[in-house]
Design a protein around this motif. Sequence first.
Motif, PDB file in Angstrom:
ATOM      1  N   ASP A  95      -6.339  -6.358  -4.965  1.00  0.00           N
ATOM      2  CA  ASP A  95      -7.527  -5.988  -5.769  1.00  0.00           C
ATOM      3  C   ASP A  95      -8.062  -4.619  -5.364  1.00  0.00           C
ATOM      4  OD1 ASP A  95      -7.261  -8.357  -7.070  1.00  0.00           O
ATOM      5  OD2 ASP A  95      -9.008  -9.324  -6.169  1.00  0.00           O
ATOM      6  N   GLN A  96      -8.168  -4.390  -4.062  1.00  0.00           N
ATOM      7  CA  GLN A  96      -8.707  -3.102  -3.565  1.00  0.00           C
ATOM      8  C   GLN A  96      -7.891  -1.920  -4.060  1.00  0.00           C
ATOM      9  OE1 GLN A  96      -8.686  -3.365   0.678  1.00  0.00           O
ATOM     10  NE2 GLN A  96     -10.644  -4.469   0.796  1.00  0.00           N
ATOM     11  N   LEU A  97      -6.590  -2.119  -4.153  1.00  0.00           N
ATOM     12  CA  LEU A  97      -5.711  -1.034  -4.607  1.00  0.00           C
ATOM     13  C   LEU A  97      -5.713  -0.917  -6.135  1.00  0.00           C
ATOM     14  CD1 LEU A  97      -2.673  -1.634  -2.198  1.00  0.00           C
ATOM     15  CD2 LEU A  97      -4.400   0.172  -2.023  1.00  0.00           C
ATOM     16  N   GLY A  98      -6.444  -1.803  -6.791  1.00  0.00           N
ATOM     17  CA  GLY A  98      -6.513  -1.754  -8.260  1.00  0.00           C
ATOM     18  C   GLY A  98      -5.231  -2.239  -8.927  1.00  0.00           C
ATOM     19  N   ARG A 136      -6.462 -12.360   2.427  1.00  0.00           N
ATOM     20  CA  ARG A 136      -6.401 -10.933   2.787  1.00  0.00           C
ATOM     21  C   ARG A 136      -5.446 -10.178   1.858  1.00  0.00           C
ATOM     22  NH1 ARG A 136      -4.640  -8.863   7.560  1.00  0.00           N
ATOM     23  NH2 ARG A 136      -3.069 -10.473   7.917  1.00  0.00           N
ATOM     24  N   GLU A 146       0.831  -1.210   0.000  1.00  0.00           N
ATOM     25  CA  GLU A 146       0.000   0.000   0.000  1.00  0.00           C
ATOM     26  C   GLU A 146       0.867   1.262   0.000  1.00  0.00           C
ATOM     27  OE1 GLU A 146      -3.306  -0.250   2.604  1.00  0.00           O
ATOM     28  OE2 GLU A 146      -3.997   1.784   2.157  1.00  0.00           O
ATOM     29  N   HIS A 180       2.351   1.767  -3.392  1.00  0.00           N
ATOM     30  CA  HIS A 180       1.314   2.251  -4.302  1.00  0.00           C
ATOM     31  C   HIS A 180       1.083   3.740  -4.092  1.00  0.00           C
ATOM     32  CE1 HIS A 180      -2.228   2.273  -6.775  1.00  0.00           C
ATOM     33  NE2 HIS A 180      -3.010   2.629  -5.757  1.00  0.00           N
ATOM     34  N   ARG A 218      -4.336  -5.524  -9.454  1.00  0.00           N
ATOM     35  CA  ARG A 218      -4.391  -6.909  -9.921  1.00  0.00           C
ATOM     36  C   ARG A 218      -3.725  -7.087 -11.284  1.00  0.00           C
ATOM     37  NH1 ARG A 218      -7.934 -11.157  -8.604  1.00  0.00           N
ATOM     38  NH2 ARG A 218      -8.340 -12.625 -10.281  1.00  0.00           N
ATOM     39  N   GLU A 272      -6.933  -9.735  -1.604  1.00  0.00           N
ATOM     40  CA  GLU A 272      -7.994  -8.730  -1.552  1.00  0.00           C
ATOM     41  C   GLU A 272      -7.394  -7.321  -1.530  1.00  0.00           C
ATOM     42  OE1 GLU A 272     -10.984  -9.752   1.371  1.00  0.00           O
ATOM     43  OE2 GLU A 272     -11.659  -7.659   1.393  1.00  0.00           O
ATOM     44  N   LYS A 273      -6.323  -7.167  -0.809  1.00  0.00           N
ATOM     45  CA  LYS A 273      -5.641  -5.854  -0.748  1.00  0.00           C
ATOM     46  C   LYS A 273      -5.139  -5.454  -2.137  1.00  0.00           C
ATOM     47  CE  LYS A 273      -4.521  -3.421   2.235  1.00  0.00           C
ATOM     48  NZ  LYS A 273      -5.132  -2.131   2.665  1.00  0.00           N
TER      49      LYS A 273
END
Length: 597
Positions: free
Chosen positions: A266-269, A260, A194, A197, A271, A263-264
């Motif tokens: 993916d959430q941050l876009g 988890r 994160e 990013h 993937r 998912e993180k």
Amino acid sequence: MSKLFQFVQGHVAILILGILANGVQLSVAATGQPNIVLIVTDDQGYWDTGISGNPDIETPNMDRLAREGVQFSRYYCAPVCAPTRAGLMTGRYYLRTGLYNTRFGGDTLGKKEITVAQLLKTAGYRTGIFGKWHLGKYHGFQPNQRGFDEFLGHYHGHLERYQFPDQIYHNGKPVEARGYVTDLFTDAAMDFIEASHEKKEKFFCYLAYNAPHSPFLLDTSHFDQPEGDKLIEKYLGKGLELRDARIYGLVERIDINLGRLFEKIDQLGLRKDTVVLFMSDNGGVSRHYKAGLKGYKSQTYEGGVRSPLFVRWPGHFPAGGMVEAQASHVDMLPTFCELAGVPLPQDRKIDGKSLVPLLESGKGKSHHEYVYHTWDRYFPNPDRRWSVSDQRWKLVGIFGAKAEPSASKWKLFDLEKDPGETKNLLSKEPQQVERLRKEFVRWFNDVTDGVDYHPAPIPVGNVEENPVEIQPSWAKWEGENVQYTFDGYDWDTIDGWKVPGEYAEWDLDVLKSGLYEVTIAYGCSPVKMGGTLRFTAGQSRLYFKVVPTGNGEVFERKVIGTLKLVEGNVKLKAEVSEIDGDELMRLNQIWLRRVER
Ligand SMILES: [Ca+2]
């Protein structure tokens, strides 16, 4: 070709002096450098996933990653931990790197090696490692000096405590860490991703779980953390024995964390911008289900060296791909370099080959002509435990410590017809045997040529690591009674000293001449132990009249004086001067701290 890289000692800087390697196709790099997340578990078998056909283990996130990407049916690691990690980091078979053991200081990656993290940094990647390093404990050998910007984890082969884990370091400094170790490393990796990013930086995240390695610890209700108990009970309910129930629980606990992590991403876009790789570091240790493979960790049968490998990059690597070609952990460095558009070092042999062509097509039956394995704990040995395979044939020699290696006891298998290594064709196919053994010996001589195998001298006097801890496991000891006792690193001792002259000795690399304060931790029974310990380093000597500590198992720290150390290689000797009792003491740790003057 001129030297491509010049390694500047003591720094991570790499000066790029040359140009691209001949013939390297940077097709992927043209589409943009992806982030790289390398997930490595510890002692998880090829068979310890649902997708391997295991009917009982529950690994939905590992299985999903496999289905969303490309799987490898014959991906190989070294038979044990540190050798694989050396190969992962350098693209070279471990014996080339000076590493030869998993303990005793032999688990140290040679100083001249260039790591994949250093290479990725030259392409602007932010680099982080979370978990087990196992390539060197001391400053100069730690992840932060080997190309990693961020490190949270441990140096040794395993931990003693997984809940409130011991021996955890953050960027070189010891830290107290709360929680359960698998959650902790996952949280740190997620924060790193994160943060990278947010900084708009490409990243290389190496998530090196220490699970499910022994001592097979889950968090239990003892700490009001019943998650581990629930997992163990579930697998006991499926009929597993306790040891395997624990291992499956540890693997599932990793799987929950991977859920988890994914998912993180993916959430941050991220993937589509991120290559995610999942593998283990050697063969498995669980016994409940073996996917038809023979052998375990530390052996050179398939069960000891074959690992899962799942690689996902949506839009680039086809979902559902299956590569049958034999591939190796040494392929990771060239693969990552191709993905990042970084040329390979030209001044050394890189054993690995980029997997990108196989990954892009999602299939393939040909990659390495031969893959090689060897393992002997104390010194490289071409006869004790070894194997060599081509895509079809495999020749294996495995001899226990007391067995005499003999060519008549080698085994030849046809892996295409007999992946379980059940039918020994040694006497039926003498030409294959001769060809494969010749090839193995050629390789063994090549990878060991000109390499010295010994514990790296311990650097002393570095301001970044002052005091430095001198570990019992790095000692050489001499005497009829004195011995080294392994007890999880922190509780290791040199003990049994009974006769004047018995000693333990360490090789030091003194970086700066001067006075060094000596502190020891030791145990001394008031009734059974006592005497005088003498330290010698060059011309300098120090005596310590041992004072009881209440009990031989109770270790106290004491500053016992100073030694004058001279820059360069120095032998530090701890020796029995006088005995007053049955034995001298249990020596647990030594610290050397450079003091002014
Ligand atoms: Ca391992």
